[in-house]
Design an enzyme around this catalytic site. Structure first.
Site, PDB file in Angstrom:
ATOM      1  CB  ALA A 286       9.810 117.898  44.505  1.00 54.24           C
TER       2      ALA A 286
ATOM      3  CE  LYS B 130       6.202 120.543  43.996  1.00 49.70           C
ATOM      4  NZ  LYS B 130       6.813 119.448  44.859  1.00 49.70           N
TER       5      LYS B 130
ATOM      6  CB  SER C 188      30.719 108.234  59.407  1.00 50.20           C
ATOM      7  OG  SER C 188      31.822 107.859  58.504  1.00 50.20           O
TER       8      SER C 188
ATOM      9  CB  ALA D 296      17.290 115.055  58.403  1.00 51.78           C
TER      10      ALA D 296
ATOM     11  N   GLY E 204      24.128 113.296  59.383  1.00 47.64           N
ATOM     12  CA  GLY E 204      24.339 114.665  58.717  1.00 47.64           C
ATOM     13  C   GLY E 204      23.151 114.645  57.686  1.00 47.64           C
TER      14      GLY E 204
END
Length: 501
Positions: free
Chosen positions: A50, A78, A39, A15, A12
């Site tokens: 960032a 940003k 898990s 990504a 998980g």
């Protein structure tokens, strides 16, 4: 009924759930089944993160509401990255998410600036960029001008809590049909005929089969690296930092709309301001400093009280020699790692996702042309980011052993040629593919003391007085353009306030 194509995401984190959310948004559920195996026992690397402006594009691509996303992830805005002491001690500059100047003749703006600068008739380059002016004034506004207005000459990214972003995307993806399978993988079975992955078996005994597996298992690279044996191409000779120590701290009154990177004797320190806290870390070369010394240096340079004990991370700079092998695609840390100096980690995940969606097979038989093209474009992404990061190291005048060593290293030929072209007349070729355009390279080159001897010859035709007048006028429009912008803190509090944690 035709069998659906089985796409299995292993892991998980940011990504995995970015990939799952994109698949949920764009794939026909009648043709593709998407499952994510993770898990609760296994933690993620996520820290205060960032990003680059392309992340806004990704969120827009999914159809996410910006206000809801920012509130859920404790995000702030940003406008770029400030580099402190990177060229010479005492220097500071910003790599902005905006352009320098605007077209004023036959040549590009930078060539006119280079010509005027050589004659002593130009202001410093940052004076011509509204993103930098806003950042250093601690102000923020959304792009809001008409076409050609200086107030539209910038873009923005986010600072966010990566754990909260993954959770936000998980809920969003599950609502749209992604199946989450809880369980720790204990064995991986390969197909005896193709050599690819046939299935993964969980500690519960459950078996998950698939046609294509996306490896988002982090540095372990469980499928692509450990099982298929795809090696990591080691780039330590150019990017010597191999460790980081990270710690959150209480939110500072200095709530900047930019990330800060400060050079230290054995590496560099990041600072990422979120709504509820500040993310901090020291990326360092373990050959030049111990973990305890790195942690002490980091703790001594926080601008708020530490909220946890420092956490040490190990990594190798480089990419897998093939991002797609057999029926496995490595994504995120499983596919490679480049230190977070220019906030490229989430961008590389995003690019892998976009190329996956473009090249996704429509049946279990995978045409070799698909992984070949995927590997080509991802190699381009990694190689060009690598060169950009190396430039920061190579262009410095520090006297610490680490920094002296990197100024004498042999550069990739692709970067050596680019530096020489810039020294000669400020030439920066624009990429058709890949990250970082001319403005990015110009900001780092000039910020770290590499200034061209001259500009494009097409910039010579404009009379000196006319050029000086136009440069002065644009610098004045930048200063005027931010006059009504609220402080970053005020804008965030009004636009996307996050709930207290």
């Amino acid at each position: 009924m035709t069998k659906r194509f089985d796409l299995v995401i292993v892991g998980g984190g940011t990504a995995g759930w970015m990939c799952a959310a994109a698949c949920a948004a764009k794939l026909d559920p009648a043709r593709y089944r998407v499952r994510l195996v993770e898990s609760e026992e296994i933690g993620t690397v996520g820290v205060g993160e960032a990003t680059l402006p392309q992340m806004k594009d990704f969120n827009d691509y999914l159809g996410l509401d910006e206000v809801a996303f920012m509130a859920a992830t404790q995000a702030s805005f940003k406008l770029g990255i400030e580099f402190v002491n990177w060229g010479r001690q005492g220097d500071r500059y910003i790599h902005p998410f905006g352009t320098f100047g605007r077209p004023i003749g036959e040549a590009d703006f930078f060539s006119y600036w280079a010509r005027a600068n050589a004659a002593g008739r130009a202001a410093p380059l940052p004076d011509y960029c509204i993103a930098i002016a806003m950042a250093w004034a601690n102000r923020f506004m959304l792009p809001n001008g008409a076409a050609g207005d200086v107030r539209n000459a910038f873009s923005y990214a986010y600072h966010l809590d990566a754990f909260l972003y993954a959770r936000f995307l998980r809920l969003w993806a599950e609502e749209r049909g992604v199946d989450r399978v809880e369980g720790r993988i204990v064995t991986v079975e390969r197909d005896g005929e193709s050599g690819g992955i046939a299935s993964v078996t969980l500690a519960s005994g459950a078996q998950v089969t698939g046609d294509l597996f996306v490896d988002c298992s982090g540095f372990r690279s469980l499928l692509l690296g450990q099982t298929l044996g795809v090696d990591l191409e080691d780039w330590a000779r150019w990017l010597p930092c191999d460790s980081a120590v990270a710690v959150p701290s209480a939110r500072s009154d200095d709530f900047t709309p930019y990330t800060r990177s400060t050079r230290r004797p054995a590496g560099w320190q990041w600072r990422i301001p979120l709504q509820h806290r500040t993310g901090n870390g020291y990326v360092y070369a373990s050959a030049h400093i111990s973990d305890d010394e790195a942690a002490a240096t980091l703790l001594a340079n926080l601008d708020g009280a530490a909220l946890a004990d420092p956490r040490v991370l190990r990594f190798k700079a480089g990419r897998r020699r093939r991002a797609w092998a057999h029926n496995v695609i490595g994504m995120g840390l499983a596919g490679g790692f480049l230190e977070p100096l220019e906030s490229t980690s989430i961008y590389l995940v995003q690019m892998a996702i976009m190329h996956l969606l473009t090249l996704l097979p429509d049946g279990p038989a995978i045409d070799p042309a698909l992984p070949a093209e995927f590997n080509r474009v991802m190699d381009v992404e990694y190689d060009r980011i690598r060169d950009f990061l190396i430039l920061h190291y190579a262009a410095n005048e520090a006297d610490a052993p680490l920094w002296q060593a990197v100024t004498t290293m042999e550069l990739p030929e692709s970067l050596h040629g680019r530096i020489e072209a810039f020294r000669h007349r400020g030439h920066v070729p624009a990429y058709r593919d890949g990250l970082f355009g001319p403005t990015s390279w110009q900001a780092v080159f000039v910020g770290q003391g590499i200034v061209p001897r001259t500009g494009d010859r097409l910039a010579d035709a404009m009379p000196d007085d006319v050029l000086a007048q136009r440069l002065d006028g644009f610098a004045a429009s930048v200063a005027k353009g931010i006059a009504d912008a609220p402080s970053h803190a005020q804008f965030v509090a009004r636009y996307c306030p996050a709930p207290a944690l």
